[in-house]
Design an enzyme around this catalytic site. Structure first.
Site, PDB file in Angstrom:
ATOM      1  N   GLU A  33       2.591 -10.235  13.603  1.00 16.16           N
ATOM      2  CA  GLU A  33       1.886 -10.614  15.135  1.00 16.16           C
ATOM      3  C   GLU A  33       2.006 -12.180  14.802  1.00 16.16           C
ATOM      4  OE1 GLU A  33      -2.010  -9.447  14.963  1.00 16.16           O
ATOM      5  OE2 GLU A  33      -2.572  -9.852  17.131  1.00 16.16           O
ATOM      6  N   ARG A  73       0.747  -1.224  -0.012  1.00 16.52           N
ATOM      7  CA  ARG A  73      -0.078   0.041   0.151  1.00 16.52           C
ATOM      8  C   ARG A  73       0.737   1.364   0.051  1.00 16.52           C
ATOM      9  NH1 ARG A  73      -3.691  -2.037   4.499  1.00 16.52           N
ATOM     10  NH2 ARG A  73      -2.799  -4.117   4.647  1.00 16.52           N
TER      11      ARG A  73
HETATM   12  O1  LIG Z   1       3.373  -1.534  11.754  1.00 14.56           O
HETATM   13  P1  LIG Z   1       3.093  -3.042  11.292  1.00 14.56           P
HETATM   14  O2  LIG Z   1       2.404  -3.956  12.430  1.00 14.56           O
HETATM   15  O3  LIG Z   1       4.380  -3.663  10.682  1.00 14.56           O
HETATM   16  O4  LIG Z   1       1.768  -3.143  10.229  1.00 14.56           O
HETATM   17  C1  LIG Z   1       1.707  -2.353   9.265  1.00 14.56           C
HETATM   18  C2  LIG Z   1       1.895  -2.966   7.840  1.00 14.56           C
HETATM   19  O5  LIG Z   1       0.785  -3.875   7.925  1.00 14.56           O
HETATM   20  C3  LIG Z   1       0.169  -3.665   6.371  1.00 14.56           C
HETATM   21  O6  LIG Z   1       0.953  -4.372   5.585  1.00 14.56           O
HETATM   22  P2  LIG Z   1       0.604  -5.832   5.302  1.00 14.56           P
HETATM   23  O7  LIG Z   1       1.934  -6.640   6.007  1.00 14.56           O
HETATM   24  O8  LIG Z   1      -0.775  -6.447   5.771  1.00 14.56           O
HETATM   25  O9  LIG Z   1       0.916  -6.150   3.829  1.00 14.56           O
HETATM   26  P3  LIG Z   1      -0.046  -5.777   2.523  1.00 14.56           P
HETATM   27  O10 LIG Z   1       0.106  -4.310   2.286  1.00 14.56           O
HETATM   28  O11 LIG Z   1       0.701  -6.452   1.209  1.00 14.56           O
HETATM   29  O12 LIG Z   1      -1.396  -6.535   2.516  1.00 14.56           O
HETATM   30  C4  LIG Z   1       0.415  -1.945   6.256  1.00 14.56           C
HETATM   31  O13 LIG Z   1       0.017  -1.814   4.703  1.00 14.56           O
HETATM   32  C5  LIG Z   1       1.590  -1.838   6.740  1.00 14.56           C
HETATM   33  O14 LIG Z   1       2.732  -2.279   5.802  1.00 14.56           O
HETATM   34  N1  LIG Z   2      -5.958  -2.539  11.254  1.00 17.54           N
HETATM   35  C1  LIG Z   2      -5.580  -2.786  10.300  1.00 17.54           C
HETATM   36  N2  LIG Z   2      -5.975  -2.209   9.205  1.00 17.54           N
HETATM   37  C2  LIG Z   2      -5.252  -2.375   7.980  1.00 17.54           C
HETATM   38  N3  LIG Z   2      -4.083  -2.824   7.602  1.00 17.54           N
HETATM   39  C3  LIG Z   2      -3.452  -3.274   8.820  1.00 17.54           C
HETATM   40  N4  LIG Z   2      -2.211  -3.834   8.831  1.00 17.54           N
HETATM   41  C4  LIG Z   2      -2.030  -4.155  10.348  1.00 17.54           C
HETATM   42  N5  LIG Z   2      -3.170  -3.656  10.958  1.00 17.54           N
HETATM   43  C5  LIG Z   2      -4.100  -3.294  10.103  1.00 17.54           C
END
Ligand SMILES: O=P(O)(O)OC[C@H]1O[C@H](OP(=O)(O)OP(=O)(O)O)[C@H](O)[C@@H]1O
Ligand SMILES: Nc1ncnc2[nH]cnc12
Length: 229
Positions: free
Chosen positions: A109, A72
């Site tokens: 997590e 994202r």
């Molecule tokens: O602060 P943190 O606990 O590390 O979490 C934040 C990360 O989690 C989500 O990505 P995700 O790992 O879900 O990947 P994605 O965007 O590919 O779905 C979000 O877009 C951040 O990159």
């Molecule tokens: N609450 C949340 N919503 C969207 N992306 C996430 N990645 C980790 N926590 C999230």
């Protein structure tokens, strides 16, 4: 720092941005309030305002690298990079980049994940910012910072649209509220007070003790659960 601390408190754009983000309870699993930025992208004004706020903040700071976190961070990063005259460097999940890479693992997590950067994408001494949509534990941003530092960049700041507090907040409550304090039982309400005061636990300990500043536009709570239908 939060938008308010950047002098953006009365910025009318923040409310529109906040309102354009859809919150989906219990996705992808029970108890998670999923912050869905796809609805923000459908709203031209809110999307543009989001990019503009970051552009206003980073223009003129001699930033040459905007590093976006997959996936994202790729949505917001390139527009910001183009506007401030920087290059966009994708930090990708494992086995996506075809060239020589260096990798940084980080904790989720449950389990671990990894970010990678192309060797040669960033030169030593370059000034970088890291962009993602959301920070929760700060684990992903920390890995991004470590990667950039390993290639010799100076990470000036991390920028996220959303900050999800409470994820690692229990540690802070335990640290900062002594057992004998009368309000120890109402720790839940004290939590939000303390967290606001200490700016999301000092912005997740300055992104895990690397002394990197952070800007977030919307601070949100995992605990605001809507009633079950
Ligand atoms: O602060 P943190 O606990 O590390 O979490 C934040 C990360 O989690 C989500 O990505 P995700 O790992 O879900 O990947 P994605 O965007 O590919 O779905 C979000 O877009 C951040 O990159
Ligand atoms: N609450 C949340 N919503 C969207 N992306 C996430 N990645 C980790 N926590 C999230």
């Amino acid at each position: 720092m939060f938008a308010a601390e950047n002098g953006l408190k009365s910025d009318p754009r923040l409310q529109g941005i906040s309102e354009a983000i859809r919150v989906v309870p219990h996705f992808p699993k029970q108890g998670i309030m999923f912050q869905d930025i796809t609805t923000l992208l459908l709203d031209h004004k809110a999307f543009k305002d989001t990019v503009d706020i970051f552009v206003d903040r980073y223009r003129g700071m001699n930033i040459s690298v905007v590093a976006g976190v997959e996936a994202r961070g790729f949505v917001f990063g390139p527009a910001i990079a183009l506007a401030i005259g920087a290059k966009f460097v994708p930090l990708r999940k494992p086995r996506k980049l075809p060239g020589e890479v260096i990798s940084e693992a980080y904790e989720l997590e449950y389990g671990t994940d990894c970010l990678e950067i192309h060797v040669g994408a960033v030169q030593p001494g370059e000034r970088a910012i890291v962009i993602d949509d959301l920070v929760a534990t700060g684990g992903t941003l920390s890995a991004a910072i470590r990667l950039l530092e390993r290639v010799g960049a100076e990470v000036i700041e991390c920028a996220c649209v959303i900050g999800v507090r409470e994820v690692k907040i229990n540690i802070w409550i335990a640290c900062f509220i002594p057992n004998d304090m009368p309000f120890r039982d109402s720790v839940g309400s004290m939590a939000s007070h303390f967290i606001s005061l200490w700016s999301h636990a000092k912005l997740i300990i300055a992104v895990k003790v690397r002394s990197v500043r952070m800007t977030m536009l919307r601070l949100t709570s995992q605990k605001k659960m809507t009633p079950e239908p």
